[in-house]
Design a protein around this motif. Structure first.
Motif, PDB file in Angstrom:
ATOM      1  N   TYR A   1      20.451  24.615   5.128  1.00  0.00           N
ATOM      2  CA  TYR A   1      19.399  23.884   4.427  1.00  0.00           C
ATOM      3  C   TYR A   1      18.114  24.722   4.442  1.00  0.00           C
ATOM      4  N   ASP A   2      17.271  24.525   3.419  1.00  0.00           N
ATOM      5  CA  ASP A   2      15.952  25.139   3.522  1.00  0.00           C
ATOM      6  C   ASP A   2      15.066  24.272   4.407  1.00  0.00           C
TER       7      ASP A   2
ATOM      8  N   GLU B   1      21.620  37.442   1.328  1.00  0.00           N
ATOM      9  CA  GLU B   1      20.793  38.433   0.646  1.00  0.00           C
ATOM     10  C   GLU B   1      20.022  37.845  -0.526  1.00  0.00           C
ATOM     11  N   ASN B   2      20.618  36.874  -1.217  1.00  0.00           N
ATOM     12  CA  ASN B   2      19.972  36.284  -2.387  1.00  0.00           C
ATOM     13  C   ASN B   2      19.080  35.101  -2.055  1.00  0.00           C
ATOM     14  N   PHE B   3      18.963  34.754  -0.792  1.00  0.00           N
ATOM     15  CA  PHE B   3      18.067  33.670  -0.392  1.00  0.00           C
ATOM     16  C   PHE B   3      16.617  34.133  -0.580  1.00  0.00           C
ATOM     17  N   THR B   4      15.748  33.202  -0.935  1.00  0.00           N
ATOM     18  CA  THR B   4      14.326  33.531  -0.969  1.00  0.00           C
ATOM     19  C   THR B   4      13.795  33.630   0.450  1.00  0.00           C
ATOM     20  N   THR B   5      12.726  34.355   0.610  1.00  0.00           N
ATOM     21  CA  THR B   5      12.127  34.511   1.929  1.00  0.00           C
ATOM     22  C   THR B   5      11.681  33.163   2.468  1.00  0.00           C
ATOM     23  N   GLY B   6      12.003  32.903   3.743  1.00  0.00           N
ATOM     24  CA  GLY B   6      11.588  31.643   4.339  1.00  0.00           C
ATOM     25  C   GLY B   6      12.408  31.265   5.550  1.00  0.00           C
TER      26      GLY B   6
ATOM     27  N   TYR C   1      15.171  28.711   7.402  1.00  0.00           N
ATOM     28  CA  TYR C   1      16.343  27.922   7.056  1.00  0.00           C
ATOM     29  C   TYR C   1      16.952  27.298   8.314  1.00  0.00           C
ATOM     30  N   ILE C   2      17.658  26.227   8.107  1.00  0.00           N
ATOM     31  CA  ILE C   2      18.376  25.528   9.181  1.00  0.00           C
ATOM     32  C   ILE C   2      19.871  25.674   8.930  1.00  0.00           C
ATOM     33  N   ILE C   3      20.587  26.162   9.940  1.00  0.00           N
ATOM     34  CA  ILE C   3      22.040  26.240   9.847  1.00  0.00           C
ATOM     35  C   ILE C   3      22.623  25.103  10.675  1.00  0.00           C
ATOM     36  N   GLU C   4      23.573  24.397  10.095  1.00  0.00           N
ATOM     37  CA  GLU C   4      24.179  23.229  10.747  1.00  0.00           C
ATOM     38  C   GLU C   4      25.695  23.381  10.720  1.00  0.00           C
TER      39      GLU C   4
END
Length: 424
Positions: free
Chosen positions: A379-380, A399-404, A406-409
């Motif tokens: 999730y962002d 790699e294609n995610f925008t900078t920021g 994130y939460i991994i679940e």
């Protein structure tokens, strides 16, 4: 001290160079001229085009200028309305009959203002991005002898010119339009260069010098450039042309806002609130229809009021570009991020190890001895689901995610584990 002076001189030189580059950028403008003989004599539109060409600019023009025509005539003239209706104009110039705007208030209010508004409405209906320019004409050389017996205010040049000046300003203000202050340039020339003859023998229509002065004023208003750049002198001597250009610079170029030039441009402005690494931008721009944000960290947005999460601390130069009708203005403000959002959702567990963190391409996932992953979601920071994975749990390509942030679940049997990572 020597070093500081050299640096200051360098900065000044660079600034002047950038100004020169901006001034020399070529522009093409499309202009329709609606008026009468004051526009037609000496072919004012072509003179403006020649002036523009000498600076590297291009004027594409058309006109309808029957002798003696008034706004009320143009407002119902099929040729005028057809040309306005084409709608592909950057500007439409409106020039009233030379005497009418100097008539008594009641007559101007009945016979001039309503038709100026009607023509302006037709212009905007054809293309809301077209700007109307009111052509401020001049008082006759020795006043209006024809109407002097019944209108004492027009018996002198100054009296007539004062009324024309005021009425054209009113028309521009009432119609959200701009002014080409030709009459004001003429007055300056009459006062400071009396040897320059602006009038024909009839003491009304412009001489070649008068038309050249009008062309310089129009060029400055249309292209917003310094008239001293003009190298076309028509048939005038270099001295006369130079004096006219200097008058235009002082009256028009140095006072563009007075003539409402740029008044209707977009104005970028914004404020913001910071919460950790998350910044919420409040766009308060005026007269803009589209926006481009540059957040200063190689990311951007075209939203009106974006929210952006920074992956690192630091000071970022945020640029907002606001545009309307091909005109763009920008504003830069610094945003300082002193700390990132560090809250980790509940149930964070050492059994779920992710690395490298931060990452710019691949996120590796290491499962503890007691952890068997059944599903994985990312999730962002705002809780929006980005990806869901049900098979590959060892390595995720971000790699294609925008900078920021994130939460991994992950779900293991009936237990949920969460952790945070940063995409850089």
């Amino acid at each position: 001290m020597k070093m500081k002076k050299n640096v200051s001189d360098l900065i000044l030189s660079v600034s002047l160079l950038l100004l020169s580059i901006t001034q020399l950028q070529s522009q093409t403008k499309r202009v329709l001229f609606i008026g009468n003989s004051y526009t037609a004599v000496n072919n004012l539109p072509q003179t403006i085009a020649s002036v523009a060409s000498s600076v590297g600019d291009n004027l594409i023009f058309d006109s309808n200028t029957p002798g003696g025509y008034r706004f009320m005539d143009h407002a119902t003239n099929p040729t005028t309305l057809q040309k306005i209706g084409i709608g592909n104009w950057d500007y439409v110039v409106l020039q009233e009959q030379s005497q009418y705007p100097s008539f008594p208030d009641w007559q101007v209010e009945q016979e001039v203002y309503p038709y100026a508004q009607s023509l302006n409405n037709a212009i905007l209906n054809a293309n809301p991005c077209t700007e109307t320019i009111f052509y401020m004409t001049w008082g006759r050389k020795n006043g209006d002898a024809q109407n002097c017996p019944i209108l004492p205010d027009v018996c002198t040049y100054l009296g007539m010119d004062n009324l024309l000046n005021a009425r054209y300003r009113t028309m521009a203000q009432d119609n959200n339009a701009i002014v080409s202050p030709v009459g004001a340039v003429w007055r300056y020339i009459r006062q400071n260069f009396p040897s320059i003859e602006l009038y024909q023998a009839d003491e009304s229509h412009p001489s070649v010098a008068g038309t050249y002065a009008a062309a310089c004023a129009f060029y400055t208003v249309i292209y917003r450039k310094d008239p001293m750049l003009i190298t076309f002198n028509s048939t005038l001597s270099a001295t006369v042309a130079q004096n006219i250009k200097n008058a235009t610079k002082l009256v028009v170029y140095n006072n563009l806002a007075e003539w409402r030039v740029g008044t209707y441009d977009p104005v970028p402005q914004f404020n913001f609130t910071i919460s950790g690494g998350q910044v919420t931008f409040n766009n308060t721009s005026l007269r803009a229809s589209s926006y481009i944000w540059d957040f200063g960290d190689s990311t951007s947005s075209t939203e009106s009021n974006p929210t952006h999460t920074y992956a690192t601390t630091g000071t970022f130069a945020v640029k907002l570009r606001a545009s309307k009708c091909g005109i763009e203005k920008h504003l830069i403000q610094n945003v300082t991020i002193s700390q990132l959002n560090t809250e980790i959702p509940a149930n964070n567990d050492a059994n779920l190890l992710i690395y490298p963190n931060p990452t710019n391409a691949t996120l590796n996932i290491q499962q503890g001895n007691d952890l068997t992953i059944n599903s994985l979601k990312i999730y962002d920071i705002f809780g929006k689901l980005i990806i869901e994975e049900t098979q590959n749990f060892n390595q995720i390509n971000v790699e294609n995610f925008t900078t920021g942030v994130y939460i991994i679940e992950v779900v293991s049997d009936e237990k949920i584990y969460k952790n945070k990572f940063i995409k850089i």
